[in-house]
Write a protein that holds these residues in place. Structure first.
Motif, short mmCIF file in Angstrom:
data_model
loop_
_atom_site.label_atom_id
_atom_site.label_comp_id
_atom_site.label_asym_id
_atom_site.label_seq_id
_atom_site.Cartn_x
_atom_site.Cartn_y
_atom_site.Cartn_z
N VAL A 3 0.83 -1.19 0.00
CA VAL A 3 0.00 0.00 0.00
C VAL A 3 0.87 1.24 0.00
O VAL A 3 1.81 1.36 0.76
N ARG A 4 0.56 2.22 -0.81
CA ARG A 4 1.40 3.39 -0.95
C ARG A 4 0.58 4.67 -0.72
O ARG A 4 0.75 5.66 -1.43
N GLY A 5 -0.35 4.63 0.22
CA GLY A 5 -1.26 5.74 0.42
C GLY A 5 -0.60 7.06 0.67
O GLY A 5 -1.14 8.11 0.31
N ARG A 6 0.59 7.08 1.31
CA ARG A 6 1.20 8.35 1.67
C ARG A 6 2.54 8.55 0.97
O ARG A 6 3.31 9.42 1.35
N TRP A 258 3.94 -6.65 5.73
CA TRP A 258 4.11 -7.19 4.38
C TRP A 258 3.23 -8.44 4.20
O TRP A 258 3.12 -9.23 5.11
N PRO A 259 2.54 -8.57 3.03
CA PRO A 259 2.65 -7.77 1.82
C PRO A 259 1.66 -6.61 1.69
O PRO A 259 1.67 -5.92 0.67
N ALA A 260 0.82 -6.38 2.68
CA ALA A 260 -0.13 -5.28 2.57
C ALA A 260 0.55 -3.93 2.67
O ALA A 260 0.09 -2.95 2.08
N ALA A 261 1.64 -3.86 3.42
CA ALA A 261 2.30 -2.58 3.68
C ALA A 261 3.76 -2.65 3.26
O ALA A 261 4.44 -3.66 3.44
N GLN A 266 0.50 3.15 7.90
CA GLN A 266 -0.55 3.44 8.89
C GLN A 266 -1.75 2.52 8.72
O GLN A 266 -2.90 2.96 8.74
N LEU A 267 -1.49 1.23 8.58
CA LEU A 267 -2.56 0.26 8.48
C LEU A 267 -2.90 -0.27 9.87
O LEU A 267 -2.00 -0.53 10.68
#
Length: 368
Positions: A3-6, A258-261, A266-267
């Motif tokens: 995830v690359r939200g920021r 990992w692998p979500a972040a 900030q998950l």
């Protein structure tokens, strides 16, 4: 991809080995010191680093490095499986670890010396075998290796993402950083040893106090090749996919995403790193703690990072040393005299070897 939200920087298109930050090009976004043999770190505990000498040359793909009580050191050659001793500027071979199968990131990796040595005359090796990564206990006496015994097997293996760092903690237990074995679900699978930090006894069993009695204490890692203690606090360096490499503060029972972040995401339920770098600026392997800093060897980044830390927190900005001066840097360890020994990794198939490579540099730490 994580995830690359920021994320503030868009990374260039992937080429070469997808999913491996040792080889995948990406954009650069970190400020680094100019190449020199001495640079200054500003911040709460300013230090200077100087390459004082070259300890050894002609080492083939050095990976693990561990000091003995007599102040000599053992170094592992990744591809040959050989262990060499460095004493008084002389390099000698002490033996070969059996059943090592090398690959682009696999082979003979981490080394650790038993805290009870020489009363307990053992060293520990993390290596890639035919079907998995393993940890073995090996007798080291009279300058020779003998009696190799596998104490833990079944760590996922692939050509890439094998982890491999070993470190004894102040509690006397052995810690190991593993990779996801190029299979992302391993990192979140409680039944897999991939993408974890392990904490085991010298017999390879789960150490007392591990969460739920498991062999591992944290999960959600992509590829951990750096472990270091500041007192009882453990830090870990981790390769990112293609955007962010990480320095993490390790808390048993935590999930590092990992692998979500990948990087600071900030998950919910996942622990963010205390520092992150674009993969072209780091691709971190070994780390060591000294004088209030985590020192982090970088492969693609070809520099030594210094990160000021205290009480499990980053307390200043990271600063780079020796950028592009010595090539790829793999391992950094604190020597008995308080200096740092830093290994290059230019003969690993991804670097550009220079005369004398690979080498071990002796770096002194001063104050500014």
């Amino acid at each position: 991809m994580g995830v690359r939200g920021r994320a503030a920087v868009v990374v260039a298109a992937l080429t070469l080995v997808s999913g491996c930050s040792e080889a995948t090009p990406s954009s650069s976004g970190s400020t680094s010191a100019p190449p020199s043999s001495a640079s200054t770190v500003g911040g709460p505990a300013a230090v200077t680093l100087t390459v004082a000498s070259t300890v050894a040359t002609g080492i083939e793909v050095p990976w693990g490095l561990a000091f003995l009580p007599d102040k000599s050191a053992l170094v592992a050659e990744r591809d040959s499986g050989k262990v060499k001793r460095i004493a008084g500027g002389q390099v000698s071979e002490v033996g070969t670890v059996d059943d090592v199968k090398s690959s682009s990131e696999g082979g003979l990796l981490g080394l650790a010396v038993d805290p009870g040595y020489p009363g307990k005359p053992y060293i520990y090796a993390y290596y890639s075998g035919g079907d998995d990564n393993r940890i073995a206990r090996i007798t080291y006496q009279d300058g020779k290796l003998s009696d190799q015994q596998v104490i833990l097997e079944g760590i996922p293996k692939a050509a890439i993402h094998n982890g491999g760092r070993l470190r004894f903690g102040p509690d006397g237990f052995l810690y190991a950083g593993t990779g996801d074995g190029s299979d992302r679900p391993n990192s979140q699978d409680d039944n897999s040893l991939g993408g974890k930090i392990l904490r085991i006894t010298t017999d390879g069993k789960a150490a007392p106090g591990n969460p739920d009695g498991r062999v591992w204490i944290t999960k959600g890692h992509r590829n951990v090749q750096g472990l270091a203690f500041d007192g009882n606090q453990l830090y870990a360096a981790e390769f990112g996919q293609n955007t962010w490499d990480e320095l993490n503060v390790i808390t048993p029972g935590s999930n590092y995403g990992w692998p979500a972040a990948e990087g600071i995401s900030q998950l919910d339920g996942m622990t963010d790193p205390i520092a992150q770098w674009h993969t072209a600026d780091a691709s971190p392997s070994g780390i060591a703690f000294a004088q209030g800093h985590i020192f982090m060897a970088s492969l693609r980044g070809e520099r030594l990072w210094a990160i000021p830390v205290a009480d499990g927190k980053r307390i200043g900005e990271p600063q780079a040393f020796f950028t592009n001066k010595y090539g790829r840097l793999r391992t950094v360890e604190v020597a008995p005299d308080g200096s740092l020994w830093v290994t290059t990794s230019n003969t690993d198939g991804r670097g550009q070897p220079r005369d004398g490579d690979d080498r071990i540099l002796r770096v002194t730490i001063g104050t500014s």
